[in-house]
Design a protein around this motif. Structure first.
Motif, PDB file in Angstrom:
ATOM      1  N   GLY A 176      -2.746  -8.918   7.581  1.00 47.17           N
ATOM      2  CA  GLY A 176      -4.062  -8.384   7.866  1.00 47.17           C
ATOM      3  C   GLY A 176      -5.123  -9.163   7.120  1.00 47.17           C
ATOM      4  O   GLY A 176      -4.866 -10.259   6.616  1.00 47.17           O
ATOM      5  N   THR A 177      -6.318  -8.612   7.020  1.00 43.93           N
ATOM      6  CA  THR A 177      -7.435  -9.259   6.347  1.00 43.93           C
ATOM      7  C   THR A 177      -7.858  -8.408   5.156  1.00 43.93           C
ATOM      8  O   THR A 177      -8.078  -7.194   5.302  1.00 43.93           O
ATOM      9  N   ASP A 178      -7.957  -9.035   4.006  1.00 41.79           N
ATOM     10  CA  ASP A 178      -8.343  -8.319   2.788  1.00 41.79           C
ATOM     11  C   ASP A 178      -9.635  -7.540   3.012  1.00 41.79           C
ATOM     12  O   ASP A 178     -10.586  -8.039   3.606  1.00 41.79           O
ATOM     13  N   GLY A 179      -9.642  -6.332   2.508  1.00 43.10           N
ATOM     14  CA  GLY A 179     -10.823  -5.482   2.615  1.00 43.10           C
ATOM     15  C   GLY A 179     -10.745  -4.509   3.763  1.00 43.10           C
ATOM     16  O   GLY A 179     -11.233  -3.383   3.659  1.00 43.10           O
ATOM     17  N   TYR A 180     -10.124  -4.937   4.876  1.00 41.91           N
ATOM     18  CA  TYR A 180     -10.008  -4.064   6.044  1.00 41.91           C
ATOM     19  C   TYR A 180      -8.641  -3.387   6.114  1.00 41.91           C
ATOM     20  O   TYR A 180      -8.465  -2.439   6.873  1.00 41.91           O
ATOM     21  N   MET A 181      -7.676  -3.889   5.346  1.00 46.18           N
ATOM     22  CA  MET A 181      -6.336  -3.306   5.367  1.00 46.18           C
ATOM     23  C   MET A 181      -6.313  -1.967   4.639  1.00 46.18           C
ATOM     24  O   MET A 181      -6.925  -1.809   3.580  1.00 46.18           O
ATOM     25  N   ALA A 182      -5.560  -1.018   5.193  1.00 48.87           N
ATOM     26  CA  ALA A 182      -5.314   0.236   4.496  1.00 48.87           C
ATOM     27  C   ALA A 182      -4.518  -0.046   3.225  1.00 48.87           C
ATOM     28  O   ALA A 182      -3.769  -1.034   3.155  1.00 48.87           O
ATOM     29  N   PRO A 183      -4.640   0.800   2.193  1.00 51.74           N
ATOM     30  CA  PRO A 183      -3.913   0.546   0.947  1.00 51.74           C
ATOM     31  C   PRO A 183      -2.412   0.366   1.148  1.00 51.74           C
ATOM     32  O   PRO A 183      -1.795  -0.533   0.562  1.00 51.74           O
ATOM     33  N   GLU A 184      -1.801   1.198   1.997  1.00 54.81           N
ATOM     34  CA  GLU A 184      -0.353   1.075   2.201  1.00 54.81           C
ATOM     35  C   GLU A 184      -0.009  -0.188   2.986  1.00 54.81           C
ATOM     36  O   GLU A 184       1.059  -0.782   2.782  1.00 54.81           O
ATOM     37  N   GLN A 185      -0.900  -0.625   3.868  1.00 59.38           N
ATOM     38  CA  GLN A 185      -0.680  -1.879   4.594  1.00 59.38           C
ATOM     39  C   GLN A 185      -0.712  -3.050   3.629  1.00 59.38           C
ATOM     40  O   GLN A 185       0.103  -3.973   3.725  1.00 59.38           O
ATOM     41  N   ALA A 186      -1.642  -3.026   2.680  1.00 57.12           N
ATOM     42  CA  ALA A 186      -1.730  -4.085   1.682  1.00 57.12           C
ATOM     43  C   ALA A 186      -0.498  -4.126   0.795  1.00 57.12           C
ATOM     44  O   ALA A 186      -0.163  -5.178   0.233  1.00 57.12           O
ATOM     45  N   ARG A 187       0.196  -2.988   0.679  1.00 54.46           N
ATOM     46  CA  ARG A 187       1.436  -2.952  -0.118  1.00 54.46           C
ATOM     47  C   ARG A 187       2.649  -3.351   0.699  1.00 54.46           C
ATOM     48  O   ARG A 187       3.773  -3.354   0.189  1.00 54.46           O
ATOM     49  N   GLY A 188       2.474  -3.656   2.004  1.00 54.05           N
ATOM     50  CA  GLY A 188       3.583  -4.106   2.831  1.00 54.05           C
ATOM     51  C   GLY A 188       4.295  -3.017   3.589  1.00 54.05           C
ATOM     52  O   GLY A 188       5.450  -3.190   3.988  1.00 54.05           O
ATOM     53  N   ALA A 189       3.641  -1.865   3.819  1.00 52.05           N
ATOM     54  CA  ALA A 189       4.272  -0.769   4.550  1.00 52.05           C
ATOM     55  C   ALA A 189       4.494  -1.154   6.005  1.00 52.05           C
ATOM     56  O   ALA A 189       3.782  -2.007   6.556  1.00 52.05           O
ATOM     57  N   PRO A 190       5.479  -0.537   6.675  1.00 56.93           N
ATOM     58  CA  PRO A 190       5.699  -0.799   8.108  1.00 56.93           C
ATOM     59  C   PRO A 190       4.463  -0.434   8.922  1.00 56.93           C
ATOM     60  O   PRO A 190       3.664   0.415   8.524  1.00 56.93           O
ATOM     61  N   PRO A 191       4.275  -1.077  10.081  1.00 60.16           N
ATOM     62  CA  PRO A 191       3.065  -0.840  10.893  1.00 60.16           C
ATOM     63  C   PRO A 191       2.968   0.594  11.396  1.00 60.16           C
ATOM     64  O   PRO A 191       3.929   1.135  11.943  1.00 60.16           O
ATOM     65  N   GLU A 192       1.798   1.198  11.221  1.00 61.98           N
ATOM     66  CA  GLU A 192       1.508   2.540  11.720  1.00 61.98           C
ATOM     67  C   GLU A 192       0.082   2.570  12.256  1.00 61.98           C
ATOM     68  O   GLU A 192      -0.808   1.904  11.709  1.00 61.98           O
ATOM     69  N   PRO A 193      -0.180   3.336  13.320  1.00 59.71           N
ATOM     70  CA  PRO A 193      -1.530   3.402  13.886  1.00 59.71           C
ATOM     71  C   PRO A 193      -2.599   3.814  12.878  1.00 59.71           C
ATOM     72  O   PRO A 193      -3.757   3.390  12.981  1.00 59.71           O
ATOM     73  N   THR A 194      -2.251   4.664  11.889  1.00 60.32           N
ATOM     74  CA  THR A 194      -3.255   5.102  10.928  1.00 60.32           C
ATOM     75  C   THR A 194      -3.813   3.934  10.111  1.00 60.32           C
ATOM     76  O   THR A 194      -4.920   4.026   9.570  1.00 60.32           O
ATOM     77  N   GLN A 195      -3.063   2.837  10.028  1.00 59.85           N
ATOM     78  CA  GLN A 195      -3.588   1.660   9.334  1.00 59.85           C
ATOM     79  C   GLN A 195      -4.764   1.067  10.101  1.00 59.85           C
ATOM     80  O   GLN A 195      -5.763   0.647   9.504  1.00 59.85           O
ATOM     81  N   ASP A 196      -4.660   1.018  11.413  1.00 57.35           N
ATOM     82  CA  ASP A 196      -5.784   0.555  12.230  1.00 57.35           C
ATOM     83  C   ASP A 196      -6.983   1.489  12.087  1.00 57.35           C
ATOM     84  O   ASP A 196      -8.138   1.041  12.087  1.00 57.35           O
ATOM     85  N   LEU A 197      -6.726   2.794  11.948  1.00 49.13           N
ATOM     86  CA  LEU A 197      -7.824   3.743  11.831  1.00 49.13           C
ATOM     87  C   LEU A 197      -8.561   3.581  10.506  1.00 49.13           C
ATOM     88  O   LEU A 197      -9.787   3.743  10.442  1.00 49.13           O
ATOM     89  N   TYR A 198      -7.848   3.256   9.452  1.00 44.83           N
ATOM     90  CA  TYR A 198      -8.517   2.948   8.186  1.00 44.83           C
ATOM     91  C   TYR A 198      -9.445   1.745   8.378  1.00 44.83           C
ATOM     92  O   TYR A 198     -10.593   1.752   7.907  1.00 44.83           O
ATOM     93  N   ALA A 199      -8.950   0.720   9.086  1.00 46.05           N
ATOM     94  CA  ALA A 199      -9.779  -0.461   9.341  1.00 46.05           C
ATOM     95  C   ALA A 199     -11.015  -0.095  10.161  1.00 46.05           C
ATOM     96  O   ALA A 199     -12.104  -0.653   9.938  1.00 46.05           O
ATOM     97  N   VAL A 200     -10.878   0.844  11.095  1.00 47.53           N
ATOM     98  CA  VAL A 200     -12.043   1.310  11.858  1.00 47.53           C
ATOM     99  C   VAL A 200     -13.082   1.894  10.900  1.00 47.53           C
ATOM    100  O   VAL A 200     -14.291   1.667  11.050  1.00 47.53           O
ATOM    101  N   GLY A 201     -12.617   2.640   9.902  1.00 48.32           N
ATOM    102  CA  GLY A 201     -13.532   3.195   8.921  1.00 48.32           C
ATOM    103  C   GLY A 201     -14.276   2.113   8.166  1.00 48.32           C
ATOM    104  O   GLY A 201     -15.494   2.223   7.933  1.00 48.32           O
ATOM    105  N   ARG A 202     -13.579   1.044   7.772  1.00 50.77           N
ATOM    106  CA  ARG A 202     -14.230  -0.067   7.071  1.00 50.77           C
ATOM    107  C   ARG A 202     -15.243  -0.768   7.982  1.00 50.77           C
ATOM    108  O   ARG A 202     -16.337  -1.124   7.555  1.00 50.77           O
TER     109      ARG A 202
END
Length: 312
Positions: A176-202
């Motif tokens: 992903g791109t630093d700053g837009y990634m959800a915290p768990e995505q930045a830690r290497g968690a498996p892909p989940e739709p809620t990660q995209d929703l965090y990015a929508v918030g950013r």
């Protein structure tokens, strides 16, 4: 860049005539091209040097087949010699990143409309079993609507992955791109739709403040604040769960009509395609040259007429 840079007017795989380069990215260059089979102009992503990571991104992106008014995904690919290309719809209004760079914070109505369209596109992507994983302003393309309301298209599926597919997860790295990634995505968690929703918030907070994630602070008082508070939750279990749920919340908020900046056609008309004959290209008629020749012929003819008249 491609291993062998294509030239304008090159025809790839007997189908796509390259017209002009309109961008570049991590996978290579992006060209406006003419599809000689359909007669339509398309965007053609030309794959760069074929390392294993780049080929993996190509395989993932060319497999995406999501059809939705707010998504632009590949609709074909071709290869010839060392050129490998992805074809997709041509979107000529630039990106949300361009809009923010030129105009700064957007009015609440325009910000809400763009977020609504993004959530609609993500709903289709998630419904197809995919997580985009790189939602950011540069990947949010805009149709050239002029003074009309903006029309957003989610693009660039080079790092998209199936939902919760651990084969596409790299630990300790992150996709992903630093700053837009959800915290768990930045830690290497498996892909989940809620990660995209965090990015929508950013992205939404950037639309509201004009600031990229590195410069963002607390959520300001704003009509979109209730939605941002539900999207920008560090704990994925507490974050709003689906794009549809986020849409329902957004549509309940007291948001004014959009009053944003125009979205111009940033590409302009395609280069003039020269007509061809069996002996090669035929240039447009050089009328000034022909007129000069005609004038010279008239002068010579006049001189001859005078001389002949005198001689008689």
């Amino acid at each position: 860049m491609p291993a062998t840079a294509p030239r304008s007017a090159t025809v790839v795989a007997g189908r796509y005539r390259l017209l002009d380069q309109v961008g570049s990215g991590g996978m290579g260059s992006v060209w406006r091209a003419h599809d000689v089979r359909t007669g339509q102009d398309v965007a053609l992503k030309v794959l760069g040097r074929h390392g294993s990571a780049l080929l993996a991104r190509f395989v993932r992106e060319q497999a995406v087949r999501v059809r939705h008014p707010h998504v632009v995904a590949p609709h074909g690919w071709a290869a010839e010699d060392d050129l490998v290309v992805l074809a997709m719809e041509l979107v000529t209004g630039g990106s949300v990143a361009d809009l923010l760079r030129e105009h700064g914070p957007l009015d609440p109505g325009t910000a809400a409309l763009l977020v609504e369209q993004l959530l609609m596109g993500l709903g289709a992507v998630h419904g197809a079993g995919l997580v985009h994983r790189d939602v950011k302003p540069a990947n949010l393309l805009l149709e050239a609507t002029g003074d009309g309301p903006p029309h957003l298209r989610l693009g660039d599926f080079g790092v998209a992955a199936p939902v919760a597919d651990r084969r596409f997860t790299t630990v300790p790295g992150a996709i992903g791109t630093d700053g837009y990634m959800a915290p768990e995505q930045a830690r290497g968690a498996p892909p989940e739709p809620t990660q995209d929703l965090y990015a929508v918030g950013r992205v939404a907070l950037e639309l509201v403040t004009g600031l990229p994630p590195a410069g963002q602070g607390d959520i300001p008082s704003h009509p979109l604040r209730p939605l941002l508070e539900r999207l920008l939750v560090s704990d994925p279990e507490q974050r709003i769960a689906t794009a549809d749920a986020a849409l329902r919340l957004l549509r309940r908020l007291p948001v004014p009509p959009p009053d944003g900046p125009p979205v111009p056609d940033r590409l302009g008309p395609p280069p003039r395609r020269r007509r061809t004959t069996p002996t090669g290209p035929r240039d447009p008629v050089d009328w000034p040259g022909w007129l000069a020749v005609a004038a010279l012929v008239a002068v010579v003819a006049g001189c001859l007429w005078v001389l002949l008249g005198w001689s008689s």
